[in-house]
Design a protein around this motif. Sequence first.
Motif, short mmCIF file in Angstrom:
data_model
loop_
_atom_site.label_atom_id
_atom_site.label_comp_id
_atom_site.label_asym_id
_atom_site.label_seq_id
_atom_site.Cartn_x
_atom_site.Cartn_y
_atom_site.Cartn_z
N VAL A 333 0.70 10.91 0.26
CA VAL A 333 1.51 9.87 0.89
C VAL A 333 1.96 10.27 2.29
O VAL A 333 2.16 9.41 3.15
CB VAL A 333 2.73 9.50 0.01
N GLN A 334 2.10 11.56 2.52
CA GLN A 334 2.48 12.01 3.86
C GLN A 334 1.33 11.82 4.84
O GLN A 334 1.51 11.30 5.94
CB GLN A 334 2.90 13.49 3.82
N ALA A 335 0.14 12.22 4.42
CA ALA A 335 -1.01 12.16 5.33
C ALA A 335 -1.52 10.75 5.55
O ALA A 335 -1.87 10.37 6.67
CB ALA A 335 -2.14 13.03 4.77
N VAL A 336 -1.56 9.95 4.48
CA VAL A 336 -2.17 8.61 4.58
C VAL A 336 -1.15 7.55 4.98
O VAL A 336 -1.47 6.63 5.73
CB VAL A 336 -2.83 8.24 3.24
N PHE A 337 0.10 7.70 4.53
CA PHE A 337 1.09 6.64 4.73
C PHE A 337 2.31 7.11 5.53
O PHE A 337 3.37 6.48 5.48
CB PHE A 337 1.53 6.08 3.38
N ASN A 338 2.15 8.21 6.25
CA ASN A 338 3.22 8.71 7.13
C ASN A 338 4.55 8.92 6.38
O ASN A 338 5.62 8.81 6.98
CB ASN A 338 3.44 7.76 8.31
N GLY A 339 4.45 9.19 5.10
CA GLY A 339 5.65 9.47 4.32
C GLY A 339 6.50 8.27 3.99
O GLY A 339 7.58 8.42 3.42
N LEU A 340 6.04 7.05 4.31
CA LEU A 340 6.82 5.85 4.04
C LEU A 340 6.80 5.47 2.57
O LEU A 340 7.72 4.81 2.07
CB LEU A 340 6.33 4.68 4.89
N PHE A 341 5.73 5.84 1.87
CA PHE A 341 5.62 5.55 0.45
C PHE A 341 6.08 6.77 -0.34
O PHE A 341 6.32 7.84 0.22
CB PHE A 341 4.20 5.17 0.08
N ALA A 342 6.21 6.61 -1.65
CA ALA A 342 6.73 7.69 -2.49
C ALA A 342 5.73 8.04 -3.58
O ALA A 342 5.06 7.15 -4.12
CB ALA A 342 8.05 7.27 -3.14
N PRO A 343 5.59 9.32 -3.92
CA PRO A 343 4.72 9.69 -5.04
C PRO A 343 5.19 9.01 -6.33
O PRO A 343 6.39 8.79 -6.52
CB PRO A 343 4.89 11.21 -5.14
N ALA A 344 4.25 8.66 -7.18
CA ALA A 344 4.58 8.05 -8.48
C ALA A 344 3.76 8.73 -9.56
O ALA A 344 2.57 8.96 -9.39
CB ALA A 344 4.29 6.55 -8.47
N CYS A 345 4.42 9.06 -10.65
CA CYS A 345 3.74 9.71 -11.77
C CYS A 345 3.84 8.91 -13.06
O CYS A 345 3.37 9.35 -14.10
CB CYS A 345 4.32 11.11 -11.98
N SER A 346 4.45 7.73 -12.97
CA SER A 346 4.61 6.90 -14.16
C SER A 346 4.78 5.45 -13.74
O SER A 346 5.05 5.17 -12.57
CB SER A 346 5.81 7.38 -15.00
#
Length: 538
Positions: A333-346
Amino acid sequence: MAALAVACTVVACSPVSNDEGGAKSGEDQAAGQDNFGTPADPAAVKKGGKLVIALSAEPDALDPTLSRSLYSRYVFQAICQKLYDVNEQAQVVPQLATALPSTSSDGRTVTIPLRQGARFADGTPFDSAAVKATLQRHLTNARSARKSELGPVETVDTPDANTVVIHLKQPFAPLVGALADRAGMIMSPKALQSLGDNFANAPVCVGPFKFAKRVPQNSIDVVRDPNFYDASKVNFDAISWHILSDASIRAANLRSGDAQVADSISTQDYAALRGDSSLTVLQSQSLGYQGLTFNIGNVDGVGTPPKPINRPIAQNAKVRQAFEYALDRKALVQAVFNGLFAPACSPISPASPFSSEQAQTCVPHDPAKAKQLLSEAGAQTPYPVAMLISNTPDSLRLAQALQAMVKDGGFDLKINPVEYSSLLDEQDRGNFELLQLGWSGRIDPDANITNFVGTGGSQNVSGYSNPQLDTVLTQARQSNDLEERKKLYGQAVAILQQDDALIYLYRQRNLTAVSQKIQGLQVFPDGVIRAAFAGFTK
């Protein structure tokens, strides 16, 4: 009849964000803060004109029974009102109903009072018979995407024209949330009778606007409906959605004035658009997720019984687990979306009242563990995997980042980009090994889970089936106790992460750019653009 417990204690009164107040002006909005937009000031907007929305993908069928895409919901918001809607705090509020439902003490009889005096776009009356006809179609149509959303609905009664009584086989906590989405969009019985399965060609509902025309792969037009019960609050003469899959082209159309709204702006364009004084960027945390779905049993098409697929990644969960260990969500998410999105695991948003520590458990990035699991599974390395993905520039950047990332974990990822509408068709047919696609999210977690991973779910394109998971999800559906449901969804996430038929990847922010010439356009956490009561500034 007591007030429906789920409607208030669990669903209708459960915000999904810790951000109080929500809407903020473009000038004082900080990066990452929610800005839902504000309702139009009637004294500040003028009547008339056509709103043009640059849309990132073509909607699928404009039929509430069949539709599956977020983009059709944008159009439905203008032409097909629902029994219930959600507000900016993701709380259920009445729309074509006049109050939240009431329920019997055993939770199996739900009564809904209806708005009086409303008419469909074809001039016929909205009444309980229309609600019954719509719900029965959702439940019986062979291609319905709503059947599993409505759960154990047994019969629908119409004691009078203004009351609907829904009888359930067993209590069903997610019902109100389902009726605040496509399952609650009521269609004209006259149009259903005349059009049948071709309803999408000329949809007729109750709404501020009515369908005018559709040019496939190009545009959808609606015009103001004089039959609408609140027609005096409608400002635009027409709304037109122009299909422009390239985010940079949508942004260019916005800047040139050819469009006044652009949905799903790219994180690459975010800073520039937000810094443009002629624009406002509306944003909110999505209720949904973006994920990776493996085909482990969809041979004859979605909704058919699962069958074995002769591929290690379909047959052996260790191969799929290895793929998840090869993922570095934070770096992605940092590399592709400049950190605007958040990791999700569920599938459970951390901001949801149904979230728990177990529901947010995340498999760590561990390429060595990925290779170990591939070895234990007896799989060749590098293991080849073909991924179906939308052909937009942002999706391709994501695919390329995934390709490079999983290589270290022993995978050779092949990218197969297709048009969004083709992607939906191919996933339904089961013509994929792995696909990248997401879900815009709903307020009740059942609508983000069961339909996709429950056995026989109408959007279970993976062909996944686990009786243990089905039992847990059924128990969660039948419970009105928030703590019990939280515990059960935590158990469900643990099962999902063992089987890894669907790997949750990241959670988007809903990013919509709007011209300052427009007032009253809003986007809530459900991701739907609400343009029906907006207008041009005087």
